[in-house]
Design a protein around this motif. Structure first.
Motif, PDB file in Angstrom:
ATOM      1  N   LEU A  19      -7.220   2.102  -0.208  1.00  0.00           N
ATOM      2  CA  LEU A  19      -6.101   2.408  -1.108  1.00  0.00           C
ATOM      3  C   LEU A  19      -6.361   3.672  -1.912  1.00  0.00           C
ATOM      4  CD1 LEU A  19      -5.134  -1.144  -2.421  1.00  0.00           C
ATOM      5  CD2 LEU A  19      -4.160   0.152  -0.519  1.00  0.00           C
ATOM      6  N   ALA A  34      -2.142  -4.778  -5.509  1.00  0.00           N
ATOM      7  CA  ALA A  34      -2.816  -4.294  -4.294  1.00  0.00           C
ATOM      8  C   ALA A  34      -4.057  -5.118  -3.964  1.00  0.00           C
ATOM      9  CB  ALA A  34      -3.196  -2.826  -4.457  1.00  0.00           C
ATOM     10  N   ALA A  52       0.817  -1.214   0.000  1.00  0.00           N
ATOM     11  CA  ALA A  52       0.000   0.000   0.000  1.00  0.00           C
ATOM     12  C   ALA A  52       0.849   1.261   0.000  1.00  0.00           C
ATOM     13  CB  ALA A  52      -0.923  -0.001   1.219  1.00  0.00           C
TER      14      ALA A  52
END
Length: 524
Positions: free
Chosen positions: A367, A330, A146
């Motif tokens: 995110l 991610a 992240a």
């Protein structure tokens, strides 16, 4: 069981979907309790009385097997007059399992009113609940990666970055559902077993276990390297408000200490045992994001005063592919997908979609906030680890580093779980026990050996970002897209709604190509 033609309830179709819906409904669908007509469910998700799109209903309509269509019945051997040259033995067995389980799972109806939302959200986590599955999937995806999201946004701009992140999350959820539905419909207990069933060869199972092993070793080693970087910096420069001076923590002590503290959490062969650890990961990430967003306005004003600006849309193929690879990774939670669905109570298609969609939505929200907030704070100067942009001595940034050290520590046992299982399966296969169940002792031994190996690697290597980036781009894309596309095309294809299956397969393959292209372009 016989298929029956049905008209279905009236609904508003988009103009492009109306002829496609008629083509599919003309086939008829097998009545399985409360199971909806797939195209109707997907269409209703887009337009119901002019209200907002319900993406979860769309996913249910797209991914629910349409086992009543003639092609599926011929290929799966459930047609009255089966052409033996068309029927596939693997699918015949799978079809039998589908018929046995669908009535029970998809035909279930809740008796009485649904509990209030507050009760469902804050009641104790049950090991087999949708919330546990959601938390485990989200925790698998969240981690040290992240930190690179603000840098990815600096490569594309805010608008293009949000669009790319959104599509990556949606297609990732779709491929997750492919794997979980395939396992649920065939009563398959592991990712490798699903792939072996689809391909029809034990070599596919071995290949997947090897890919999971290599990807997992890289991920866990990276986590330990981050701990070796975070912990000494946190100990050496505490904020002045604490009233205490810093002290030195050797990097080796930080790496070994993190491994020792995480070791007991890696023993369990049941991923639901980590459910409270999984819930703590997004909570710690949320605290980090809150700090970043609080500092963002003042830093953005200073950025504009210095003549720099934040870009909304900046497309360059090389930079966009680099950012896409970061955003794809991610959402890398597919390694634990089947372990999660096998623990879930009554894993109907709707509950699978709810768990996967909610997990990826949670990851997307966290995110997107972190990526946009970090980029708007530092603009084009955003570094790969955006915390390095902040000057030392700021108390809130020290708290951010502390939170991220906690996050990667909590992610470690969740990330190690599928790697330990794949290693145990490889060891059992090498000993001539292919297909044997991985017991608790075998899992604990495998996890311990892997943790020792990753710790030794992290002690010797301090900068593996470029190597892990290449390996992650190759292996993560294979696990997230190429293997699920294989399962979808070879195993689920005949059972999927004709209208949608081509588009679903194309989307999954597209993101697999983008992941591998991001690696290939580095050498061009």
């Amino acid at each position: 069981r016989r298929s029956k033609p049905h008209a279905g309830p009236p609904f508003a179709w988009a103009s492009f979907a109306r002829p496609l819906g008629r083509a599919v409904r003309s086939r008829g669908a097998l009545e399985l309790g409360a199971m909806q007509d797939q195209p109707a469910a997907a269409a209703e998700a887009w337009c119901v009385g002019g209200e907002c799109i319900d993406i979860r209903k769309w996913f249910v309509g797209v991914i629910t097997p349409d086992i009543g269509n003639q092609v599926c019945r011929e290929r799966c051997g459930s047609f009255d007059k089966v052409d033996e040259s068309i029927a596939v033995p693997r699918l015949v067995a799978a079809a039998s399992t589908i018929y046995e389980t669908s009535q029970e799972l998809d035909g279930y109806k809740r008796m009485g009113a649904q509990p209030p939302l507050s009760s469902r959200m804050f009641s104790p986590l049950e090991p087999d609940s949708v919330r546990t599955c959601t938390a485990n999937l989200a925790a698998t995806a969240l981690g040290a990666g992240a930190l690179a999201l603000p840098y990815a946004f600096s490569l594309t701009g805010v608008g293009l970055g949000l669009l790319t992140l959104t599509f990556a999350g949606l297609v990732s959820a779709l491929s997750l559902q492919v794997l979980m539905v395939a396992a649920r419909y065939t009563n398959t207990q592991s990712y490798s077993a699903v792939l072996e069933l689809a391909v029809g060869s034990g070599a596919a199972s071995t290949l997947l276990d090897c890919v999971v092993l290599l990807n997992g070793i890289g991920s866990v080693t990276c986590i330990l390297i981050f701990e070796g970087d975070f912990v000494p910096a946190i100990a050496a420069r505490p904020p002045s408000v604490l009233g205490s001076g810093g002290f030195d923590v050797p990097r080796a002590a930080a790496v070994m200490g993190a491994a020792l503290l995480a070791w007991p959490l890696t023993w369990s062969a049941n991923i639901s045992a980590l459910r409270y650890v999984s819930v703590a990961v997004p909570c710690a990430m949320l605290a980090t994001i809150a700090i970043v967003l609080c500092d963002a306005p003042s830093l953005h004003n200073a950025l504009r005063a210095a003549g720099d600006r934040v870009v909304w849309w900046d497309f360059d193929l090389r930079r966009w592919l680099q950012a896409t690879a970061i955003m794809i990774n991610a959402f890398a939670n597919h390694m634990n997908a089947i372990a999660c669905v096998t623990q879930m109570h009554r894993p109907s298609v709707a509950r699978i979609v709810k768990a996967t969609f909610n997990a990826n939505l949670l990851v997307w929200l966290l995110l997107a906030a972190l990526g946009a907030g970090g980029y708007m704070s530092w603009g084009a100067a955003t570094q790969g680890d955006f915390l390095l942009n902040y000057p030392d001595g700021r108390a809130e940034i020290w708290v951010c580093r502390l939170m991220l050290a906690v996050i990667v520590y909590l992610v470690l046992p969740v990330a190690l779980f599928p790697t330990a299982r794949s290693t145990a399966q490889l060891l059992l296969s090498a000993a001539g026990h292919r297909g044997a169940t991985v017991g608790a002792r075998m899992h604990a031994l495998s996890a311990t050996l892997l943790l020792v190996a990753c710790t030794a690697t992290a002690l010797r290597v301090s900068n593996v970002a470029s190597v892990l980036g290449v390996l992650g781009g190759l292996f993560a894309s294979a696990l997230m897209f190429w293997f699920p596309a294989t399962v979808f095309r070879l195993l689920l294809w005949p059972t999927q709604p004709v209208v949608f299956r081509g588009y679903v397969c194309a989307l999954i393959v597209l993101f697999g190509v983008l992941g591998w292209a991001s690696v290939a372009i580095k050498f061009v």
